[in-house]
Motif scaffolding. Structure first.
Motif, PDB file in Angstrom:
ATOM      1  N   ARG A 129       1.167   6.208  -2.060  1.00  0.00           N
ATOM      2  CA  ARG A 129       0.064   5.260  -1.535  1.00  0.00           C
ATOM      3  C   ARG A 129      -0.884   4.898  -2.650  1.00  0.00           C
ATOM      4  O   ARG A 129      -1.212   5.672  -3.295  1.00  0.00           O
ATOM      5  CB  ARG A 129      -0.685   5.985  -0.407  1.00  0.00           C
ATOM      6  CG  ARG A 129       0.120   6.332   0.971  1.00  0.00           C
ATOM      7  CD  ARG A 129      -0.624   6.639   1.961  1.00  0.00           C
ATOM      8  NE  ARG A 129      -1.367   5.369   2.500  1.00  0.00           N
ATOM      9  CZ  ARG A 129      -0.971   4.647   3.253  1.00  0.00           C
ATOM     10  NH1 ARG A 129       0.245   4.573   3.528  1.00  0.00           N
ATOM     11  NH2 ARG A 129      -1.759   3.501   3.702  1.00  0.00           N
ATOM     12  N   ARG A 130      -1.075   3.643  -2.276  1.00  0.00           N
ATOM     13  CA  ARG A 130      -2.548   2.981  -3.168  1.00  0.00           C
ATOM     14  C   ARG A 130      -3.509   3.265  -2.570  1.00  0.00           C
ATOM     15  O   ARG A 130      -3.860   2.756  -1.644  1.00  0.00           O
ATOM     16  CB  ARG A 130      -1.929   1.561  -3.295  1.00  0.00           C
ATOM     17  CG  ARG A 130      -2.766   0.696  -4.339  1.00  0.00           C
ATOM     18  CD  ARG A 130      -2.743  -0.742  -4.035  1.00  0.00           C
ATOM     19  NE  ARG A 130      -1.248  -1.262  -4.369  1.00  0.00           N
ATOM     20  CZ  ARG A 130      -0.980  -1.691  -5.545  1.00  0.00           C
ATOM     21  NH1 ARG A 130      -1.795  -1.784  -6.337  1.00  0.00           N
ATOM     22  NH2 ARG A 130       0.204  -2.342  -5.691  1.00  0.00           N
ATOM     23  N   ASP A 131      -4.562   3.520  -3.378  1.00  0.00           N
ATOM     24  CA  ASP A 131      -5.987   3.703  -2.974  1.00  0.00           C
ATOM     25  C   ASP A 131      -6.434   2.407  -2.560  1.00  0.00           C
ATOM     26  O   ASP A 131      -6.682   1.443  -3.652  1.00  0.00           O
ATOM     27  CB  ASP A 131      -6.624   4.337  -4.203  1.00  0.00           C
ATOM     28  CG  ASP A 131      -8.286   4.852  -3.774  1.00  0.00           C
ATOM     29  OD1 ASP A 131      -9.084   3.818  -3.970  1.00  0.00           O
ATOM     30  OD2 ASP A 131      -8.275   5.964  -3.210  1.00  0.00           O
TER      31      ASP A 131
ATOM     32  N   ASP B 167      -6.923   0.466  -8.084  1.00  0.00           N
ATOM     33  CA  ASP B 167      -5.704   0.256  -8.355  1.00  0.00           C
ATOM     34  C   ASP B 167      -4.976   1.397  -9.076  1.00  0.00           C
ATOM     35  O   ASP B 167      -4.497   1.266  -9.856  1.00  0.00           O
ATOM     36  CB  ASP B 167      -5.551  -1.048  -9.088  1.00  0.00           C
ATOM     37  CG  ASP B 167      -4.254  -1.515  -9.442  1.00  0.00           C
ATOM     38  OD1 ASP B 167      -3.395  -1.268  -8.226  1.00  0.00           O
ATOM     39  OD2 ASP B 167      -3.929  -2.177 -10.229  1.00  0.00           O
ATOM     40  N   TYR B 168      -4.891   2.557  -8.138  1.00  0.00           N
ATOM     41  CA  TYR B 168      -4.219   3.535  -8.578  1.00  0.00           C
ATOM     42  C   TYR B 168      -3.465   4.123  -7.451  1.00  0.00           C
ATOM     43  O   TYR B 168      -3.786   4.152  -6.365  1.00  0.00           O
ATOM     44  CB  TYR B 168      -5.021   4.725  -9.228  1.00  0.00           C
ATOM     45  CG  TYR B 168      -5.966   5.372  -8.487  1.00  0.00           C
ATOM     46  CD1 TYR B 168      -7.121   4.670  -8.160  1.00  0.00           C
ATOM     47  CD2 TYR B 168      -5.824   6.507  -7.911  1.00  0.00           C
ATOM     48  CE1 TYR B 168      -8.385   5.342  -7.266  1.00  0.00           C
ATOM     49  CE2 TYR B 168      -6.844   7.111  -6.841  1.00  0.00           C
ATOM     50  CZ  TYR B 168      -7.946   6.544  -6.895  1.00  0.00           C
ATOM     51  OH  TYR B 168      -9.019   7.222  -5.836  1.00  0.00           O
ATOM     52  N   TRP B 169      -2.371   5.081  -7.882  1.00  0.00           N
ATOM     53  CA  TRP B 169      -1.423   5.537  -6.772  1.00  0.00           C
ATOM     54  C   TRP B 169      -1.568   7.048  -6.536  1.00  0.00           C
ATOM     55  O   TRP B 169      -2.135   7.640  -7.650  1.00  0.00           O
ATOM     56  CB  TRP B 169       0.087   5.193  -7.017  1.00  0.00           C
ATOM     57  CG  TRP B 169       0.264   3.884  -6.780  1.00  0.00           C
ATOM     58  CD1 TRP B 169       0.168   2.935  -8.273  1.00  0.00           C
ATOM     59  CD2 TRP B 169       0.872   2.926  -6.115  1.00  0.00           C
ATOM     60  NE1 TRP B 169       0.518   1.666  -7.922  1.00  0.00           N
ATOM     61  CE2 TRP B 169       0.927   1.774  -6.394  1.00  0.00           C
ATOM     62  CE3 TRP B 169       0.920   3.310  -4.627  1.00  0.00           C
ATOM     63  CZ2 TRP B 169       1.266   0.631  -5.822  1.00  0.00           C
ATOM     64  CZ3 TRP B 169       1.455   2.391  -3.867  1.00  0.00           C
ATOM     65  CH2 TRP B 169       1.583   1.070  -4.423  1.00  0.00           C
TER      66      TRP B 169
ATOM     67  N   VAL C 211       5.613   1.867 -10.957  1.00  0.00           N
ATOM     68  CA  VAL C 211       4.353   2.642 -10.611  1.00  0.00           C
ATOM     69  C   VAL C 211       4.370   3.821 -11.349  1.00  0.00           C
ATOM     70  O   VAL C 211       4.899   4.530 -11.702  1.00  0.00           O
ATOM     71  CB  VAL C 211       4.653   3.255  -9.122  1.00  0.00           C
ATOM     72  CG1 VAL C 211       3.701   4.236  -8.687  1.00  0.00           C
ATOM     73  CG2 VAL C 211       4.977   2.076  -8.015  1.00  0.00           C
TER      74      VAL C 211
ATOM     75  N   MET D 289       0.875  -1.153   0.026  1.00  0.00           N
ATOM     76  CA  MET D 289       0.142  -0.015  -0.002  1.00  0.00           C
ATOM     77  C   MET D 289       0.862   1.256  -0.068  1.00  0.00           C
ATOM     78  O   MET D 289       0.415   2.250  -0.194  1.00  0.00           O
ATOM     79  CB  MET D 289      -0.880   0.005   1.279  1.00  0.00           C
ATOM     80  CG  MET D 289      -1.846  -1.255   1.325  1.00  0.00           C
ATOM     81  SD  MET D 289      -2.972  -1.474  -0.157  1.00  0.00           S
ATOM     82  CE  MET D 289      -3.961   0.077  -0.107  1.00  0.00           C
TER      83      MET D 289
END
Length: 262
Positions: A90-92, A96-98, A30, A7
């Protein structure tokens, strides 16, 4: 057994006037805000906790053949500054997005050293450099310009040679050192076809001594670039560049505080 996805990640952004690099030390790329942070075997030293982390020096270890190291080596003689920013992504949890959750460290690259299997990049915090008082340029008898930089203005003098043998830091050439660079390689560098540069400490009749050991195979054609001892004599005789000399050779040698004015 299912694994929980990571995460939080570290994101490194390097930027100079000619290139930008986006890297992450994790095992996957990423994609964030239109920039692809590429996975790279990158290690860093431990940073202090809390506010002191921003003041700490940052030391990185990278593969010596990566694009960033090649860029830093190629641009070191020009004096071009490369900035570095370490952010946390951080990953939501719902997709699946940062997204960027904060900046942990900012500064600039001071230098890069290349060994056989690792490159070490030394970085200085922006908070440390901004707190320096006065001008950064040194007032000294010898020239303080970086050789071949824009302030120096000298034109590089180079020649090519084929490597015969490598003994640690000593590199021997098949036909000796080219006459165009003979006698002036101390303080210069050896460059491999891959772009890796090694500083030359001294030279002999058919070999040079490097600052660090180099893993170069016999038969490789390398480039040898002339160095400078930053004296007025060398600036004039070797480069005909005395108009751009950055030293102050006429500084009085007598100290009035220790010998008296009269």
């Amino acid at each position: 057994m299912s694994h929980q996805p990571l995460m939080e990640v570290e994101l490194y952004a390097f930027a100079s006037s000619s290139a930008q690099f986006y890297l992450t030390p994790h095992e996957f790329d990423v994609d964030l805000d239109g920039n692809l942070y590429k996975s790279l075997a990158l290690e860093r030293n431990e940073l202090a906790l809390g506010a002191e982390a921003a003041k700490s020096a940052l030391d990185l270890k990278l593969p010596p053949n990566c694009d960033l190291v090649r860029h830093l080596l190629a641009n070191s003689p020009t004096g071009d500054t490369t900035s570095i920013t370490l952010r946390i992504g951080r990953r939501d949890s719902w997709g699946d997005y940062w997204w960027i959750s904060g900046t942990r460290w900012m500064g600039r690259v001071l230098g890069v050293e290349v060994a056989d299997d690792v490159a070490r990049v030394r970085c200085e915090s922006a908070q440390v450099s901004l707190k320096r008082i006065g001008l950064r340029r040194l007032y000294s008898r010898k020239c303080s310009h970086v050789l071949y930089s824009a302030a120096c203005g000298a034109s590089p003098i180079s020649g090519s040679a084929i490597v015969a043998q490598v003994y640690g830091r000593d590199v021997e050439f098949q036909d000796g050192i080219p006459g165009s660079v003979s006698g002036g390689l101390a303080g210069g560098w050896l460059q491999t076809p891959e772009g890796a540069r090694y500083m030359i400490v001294s030279e002999g009749w058919s070999s040079v001594e490097l600052l660090y050991p180099a893993a170069i195979e016999p038969g490789v054609l390398v480039s040898l670039t002339v160095g400078c001892d930053h004296s007025t004599a060398t600036c004039q005789s070797r480069f005909n560049n005395l108009d751009n000399y950055g030293g102050f050779p006429a500084i009085p040698s007598k100290n009035p505080f220790s010998t008296g004015v009269f």
